[in-house]
Scaffold this motif. Structure first.
Motif, PDB file in Angstrom:
ATOM      1  N   ILE A 151       0.835  -1.204   0.000  1.00  0.00           N
ATOM      2  CA  ILE A 151       0.000   0.000   0.000  1.00  0.00           C
ATOM      3  C   ILE A 151       0.870   1.255   0.000  1.00  0.00           C
ATOM      4  CG2 ILE A 151      -1.594   1.357   1.420  1.00  0.00           C
ATOM      5  CD1 ILE A 151      -2.930  -1.276   2.203  1.00  0.00           C
ATOM      6  N   LEU A 152       1.910   1.264   0.809  1.00  0.00           N
ATOM      7  CA  LEU A 152       2.789   2.427   0.858  1.00  0.00           C
ATOM      8  C   LEU A 152       3.478   2.660  -0.486  1.00  0.00           C
ATOM      9  CD1 LEU A 152       4.381   1.968   4.390  1.00  0.00           C
ATOM     10  CD2 LEU A 152       2.689   3.678   3.700  1.00  0.00           C
ATOM     11  N   PHE A 153       3.854   1.565  -1.157  1.00  0.00           N
ATOM     12  CA  PHE A 153       4.472   1.704  -2.477  1.00  0.00           C
ATOM     13  C   PHE A 153       3.490   2.331  -3.455  1.00  0.00           C
ATOM     14  CE2 PHE A 153       5.172   0.112  -6.772  1.00  0.00           C
ATOM     15  CZ  PHE A 153       6.462   0.569  -7.000  1.00  0.00           C
ATOM     16  N   VAL A 154       2.228   1.888  -3.410  1.00  0.00           N
ATOM     17  CA  VAL A 154       1.200   2.464  -4.287  1.00  0.00           C
ATOM     18  C   VAL A 154       1.021   3.951  -3.996  1.00  0.00           C
ATOM     19  CG1 VAL A 154      -1.239   2.422  -4.900  1.00  0.00           C
ATOM     20  CG2 VAL A 154       0.006   0.282  -4.636  1.00  0.00           C
TER      21      VAL A 154
ATOM     22  N   GLN B  51       3.602  16.074  -4.088  1.00  0.00           N
ATOM     23  CA  GLN B  51       4.528  15.654  -3.052  1.00  0.00           C
ATOM     24  C   GLN B  51       4.170  14.246  -2.590  1.00  0.00           C
ATOM     25  OE1 GLN B  51       4.626  18.604   0.132  1.00  0.00           O
ATOM     26  NE2 GLN B  51       3.893  20.156  -1.296  1.00  0.00           N
ATOM     27  N   VAL B  52       5.137  13.573  -1.960  1.00  0.00           N
ATOM     28  CA  VAL B  52       4.862  12.276  -1.363  1.00  0.00           C
ATOM     29  C   VAL B  52       3.829  12.476  -0.254  1.00  0.00           C
ATOM     30  CG1 VAL B  52       5.853  10.366  -0.042  1.00  0.00           C
ATOM     31  CG2 VAL B  52       7.156  11.411  -1.911  1.00  0.00           C
ATOM     32  N   PRO B  53       2.786  11.643  -0.201  1.00  0.00           N
ATOM     33  CA  PRO B  53       1.759  11.810   0.823  1.00  0.00           C
ATOM     34  C   PRO B  53       2.335  11.759   2.231  1.00  0.00           C
ATOM     35  CG  PRO B  53       1.055  10.252  -0.848  1.00  0.00           C
ATOM     36  CD  PRO B  53       2.502  10.524  -1.102  1.00  0.00           C
ATOM     37  N   GLU B  54       1.751  12.553   3.121  1.00  0.00           N
ATOM     38  CA  GLU B  54       2.193  12.541   4.517  1.00  0.00           C
ATOM     39  C   GLU B  54       1.054  12.085   5.413  1.00  0.00           C
ATOM     40  OE1 GLU B  54       2.875  16.350   6.416  1.00  0.00           O
ATOM     41  OE2 GLU B  54       1.852  17.409   4.797  1.00  0.00           O
ATOM     42  N   GLU B  55       1.353  11.137   6.297  1.00  0.00           N
ATOM     43  CA  GLU B  55       0.344  10.618   7.216  1.00  0.00           C
ATOM     44  C   GLU B  55       0.483  11.311   8.566  1.00  0.00           C
ATOM     45  OE1 GLU B  55      -1.675   6.368   8.498  1.00  0.00           O
ATOM     46  OE2 GLU B  55       0.435   6.399   7.878  1.00  0.00           O
ATOM     47  N   ILE B  56      -0.636  11.801   9.079  1.00  0.00           N
ATOM     48  CA  ILE B  56      -0.639  12.593  10.308  1.00  0.00           C
ATOM     49  C   ILE B  56      -1.650  11.996  11.283  1.00  0.00           C
ATOM     50  CG2 ILE B  56      -1.099  14.875  11.297  1.00  0.00           C
ATOM     51  CD1 ILE B  56      -0.538  16.022   8.486  1.00  0.00           C
TER      52      ILE B  56
ATOM     53  N   HIS C   6      -0.890  16.378  -1.404  1.00  0.00           N
ATOM     54  CA  HIS C   6      -0.818  17.758  -1.858  1.00  0.00           C
ATOM     55  C   HIS C   6      -0.742  17.791  -3.381  1.00  0.00           C
ATOM     56  CE1 HIS C   6      -0.174  19.323   2.195  1.00  0.00           C
ATOM     57  NE2 HIS C   6       0.658  18.315   2.386  1.00  0.00           N
ATOM     58  N   PRO C   7      -1.523  18.642  -4.029  1.00  0.00           N
ATOM     59  CA  PRO C   7      -1.446  18.739  -5.488  1.00  0.00           C
ATOM     60  C   PRO C   7      -0.167  19.437  -5.923  1.00  0.00           C
ATOM     61  CG  PRO C   7      -2.888  20.437  -4.630  1.00  0.00           C
ATOM     62  CD  PRO C   7      -2.506  19.575  -3.457  1.00  0.00           C
ATOM     63  N   ALA C   8       0.174  19.284  -7.180  1.00  0.00           N
ATOM     64  CA  ALA C   8       1.300  20.047  -7.724  1.00  0.00           C
ATOM     65  C   ALA C   8       1.019  21.533  -7.535  1.00  0.00           C
ATOM     66  CB  ALA C   8       1.472  19.719  -9.197  1.00  0.00           C
ATOM     67  N   LYS C   9       2.046  22.294  -7.214  1.00  0.00           N
ATOM     68  CA  LYS C   9       1.859  23.706  -6.880  1.00  0.00           C
ATOM     69  C   LYS C   9       1.207  24.503  -8.005  1.00  0.00           C
ATOM     70  CE  LYS C   9       5.521  24.040  -3.408  1.00  0.00           C
ATOM     71  NZ  LYS C   9       6.793  24.705  -3.013  1.00  0.00           N
ATOM     72  N   ASP C  10       1.504  24.131  -9.253  1.00  0.00           N
ATOM     73  CA  ASP C  10       0.934  24.894 -10.359  1.00  0.00           C
ATOM     74  C   ASP C  10      -0.536  24.556 -10.605  1.00  0.00           C
ATOM     75  OD1 ASP C  10       1.523  22.320 -11.244  1.00  0.00           O
ATOM     76  OD2 ASP C  10       2.002  22.970 -13.280  1.00  0.00           O
ATOM     77  N   LYS C  11      -1.034  23.501  -9.947  1.00  0.00           N
ATOM     78  CA  LYS C  11      -2.442  23.122 -10.089  1.00  0.00           C
ATOM     79  C   LYS C  11      -3.278  23.487  -8.865  1.00  0.00           C
ATOM     80  CE  LYS C  11      -2.108  19.160 -13.248  1.00  0.00           C
ATOM     81  NZ  LYS C  11      -2.446  17.722 -13.411  1.00  0.00           N
TER      82      LYS C  11
ATOM     83  N   ILE D 250      -6.868  19.768  -6.081  1.00  0.00           N
ATOM     84  CA  ILE D 250      -7.433  19.726  -4.731  1.00  0.00           C
ATOM     85  C   ILE D 250      -6.449  19.061  -3.771  1.00  0.00           C
ATOM     86  CG2 ILE D 250      -9.239  18.596  -3.352  1.00  0.00           C
ATOM     87  CD1 ILE D 250     -11.136  19.056  -5.721  1.00  0.00           C
ATOM     88  N   THR D 251      -6.343  19.584  -2.566  1.00  0.00           N
ATOM     89  CA  THR D 251      -5.604  18.899  -1.512  1.00  0.00           C
ATOM     90  C   THR D 251      -6.490  17.775  -1.010  1.00  0.00           C
ATOM     91  OG1 THR D 251      -4.439  20.929  -0.889  1.00  0.00           O
ATOM     92  CG2 THR D 251      -4.483  19.146   0.728  1.00  0.00           C
ATOM     93  N   ALA D 252      -6.113  16.544  -1.304  1.00  0.00           N
ATOM     94  CA  ALA D 252      -6.948  15.378  -1.007  1.00  0.00           C
ATOM     95  C   ALA D 252      -6.426  14.671   0.239  1.00  0.00           C
ATOM     96  CB  ALA D 252      -6.962  14.422  -2.195  1.00  0.00           C
ATOM     97  N   ILE D 253      -7.332  14.336   1.140  1.00  0.00           N
ATOM     98  CA  ILE D 253      -6.947  13.817   2.450  1.00  0.00           C
ATOM     99  C   ILE D 253      -7.726  12.545   2.729  1.00  0.00           C
ATOM    100  CG2 ILE D 253      -6.938  14.323   4.923  1.00  0.00           C
ATOM    101  CD1 ILE D 253      -7.272  17.387   3.169  1.00  0.00           C
ATOM    102  N   VAL D 254      -7.041  11.425   2.878  1.00  0.00           N
ATOM    103  CA  VAL D 254      -7.702  10.149   3.162  1.00  0.00           C
ATOM    104  C   VAL D 254      -7.781   9.943   4.668  1.00  0.00           C
ATOM    105  CG1 VAL D 254      -7.658   7.649   2.815  1.00  0.00           C
ATOM    106  CG2 VAL D 254      -6.862   9.181   0.999  1.00  0.00           C
ATOM    107  N   LEU D 255      -8.999   9.764   5.159  1.00  0.00           N
ATOM    108  CA  LEU D 255      -9.214   9.557   6.591  1.00  0.00           C
ATOM    109  C   LEU D 255      -9.204   8.071   6.917  1.00  0.00           C
ATOM    110  CD1 LEU D 255     -10.008  10.402   9.466  1.00  0.00           C
ATOM    111  CD2 LEU D 255     -12.407  10.476   8.688  1.00  0.00           C
TER     112      LEU D 255
END
Length: 284
Positions: free
Chosen positions: A4-7, A18-23, A60-65, A100-105
């Motif tokens: 899953i982390l590789f995906v 950016q690489v997703p960050e888990e918080i 996080h989306p690409a900064k230009d998007k 969009i900044t997409a956040i998986v809960l």
């Protein structure tokens, strides 16, 4: 879990983000269950379960998007597991590609065997906390705090319902700075949502909604049909798509042989665009 982390990593690279960050939602663990914070989740291919330390994973989306909108995604799984790949990672990739900044809960599971958690307290608390964490991070993440939506698939749609129709006001005795932030979403996205927690009547401040299901879905066509009538009666903005075929659990549609189901995410993109969620707000 390694798979899953590789995906996650591969998707972030493909999207130019950016690489997703888990918080973690709570640094010390979920209130009342801090002692279970370090228990590992169980993962296999497309699902995860045994969740005791709820988190959000931010794409996080690409900064230009980037357009200043954020969406929290609640995967389904019957509250027994989370369909983390097809109803978490894949929609996050799609939304991030839209800017969009997409956040998986990763929320706790109330119907998993021997679960100590309850839907209306613990799971609802995870969803509210996620909204508050994202809103508290808005400046850091270049997100507009008034452009934060929440999306749910199947059982995840029930998680959305638990927070969409409340006030979102913080508790009067809140001491944690994050818990003092408003937790109401600005809009909601429901994809074959589960039937629980549909309100008897919509509050006047119900968030605008995008809803989608197939008519042959014995579980989850009903909530969409019921809700669109309630939105119509309340004169609150909403859009619904009810397809002739598709049944339940078609995820982002890319595994379906049905053209309408295969392309449903474009309907969502159209709605987001028409409602200006994909347009950067004007600087005043």
């Amino acid at each position: 879990m390694k798979k899953i982390l590789f995906v996650l990593f591969a998707i972030s690279i493909q999207a130019g983000a950016q690489v997703p960050e888990e918080i973690p939602l709570w640094a010390k663990g979920a209130p009342g269950f801090e002692s279970r914070k370090n228990e590992p989740t169980e993962a296999k291919d497309w699902w995860i379960k045994n969740i005791h330390n709820p988190t959000i994973t931010v794409y996080h989306p690409a900064k230009d998007k980037a357009n200043g909108t954020a969406v929290i995604i609640c995967p389904g799984g019957g509250h027994r597991q989370l369909v983390i790949t097809a109803e978490g990672i894949e929609p996050a990739q799609y939304l991030a590609n839209l800017g969009i900044t997409a956040i998986v809960l990763k929320y706790r599971l109330a119907k998993e065997e021997n679960s100590p958690y309850k839907l209306e307290t613990d799971v609802k608390g995870d969803a509210y906390r996620a909204l508050r964490v994202v809103r508290s991070k808005a400046k850091e993440w270049n997100v507009d705090p008034h452009r934060i939506g929440i999306m749910g698939f199947s059982a995840g749609g029930e998680v959305v319902a638990m927070v969409a129709y409340g006030s979102g006001d913080p508790a009067a005795d809140a001491t944690d700075p994050i818990d003092k932030v408003n937790g109401k979403p600005d809009f909601q996205i429901l994809i074959y949502p589960g039937p629980s927690f549909v309100p008897e009547a919509l509050p006047k401040n119900a968030p605008p909604a995008f809803m989608l299901a197939a008519i042959d879905d014995a579980c989850c066509a009903g909530p969409v049909i019921t809700l669109i009538q309630k939105y119509h009666d309340a004169k609150i903005s909403a859009e619904a798509h009810v397809y002739a075929q598709g049944d339940h659990g078609f995820n982002m549609g890319n595994r379906s042989k049905l053209t309408s189901i295969n392309t449903w995410p474009q309907r969502l993109a159209d709605w987001l665009l028409d409602n200006k969620w994909l347009t950067k707000p004007e600087v005043k």
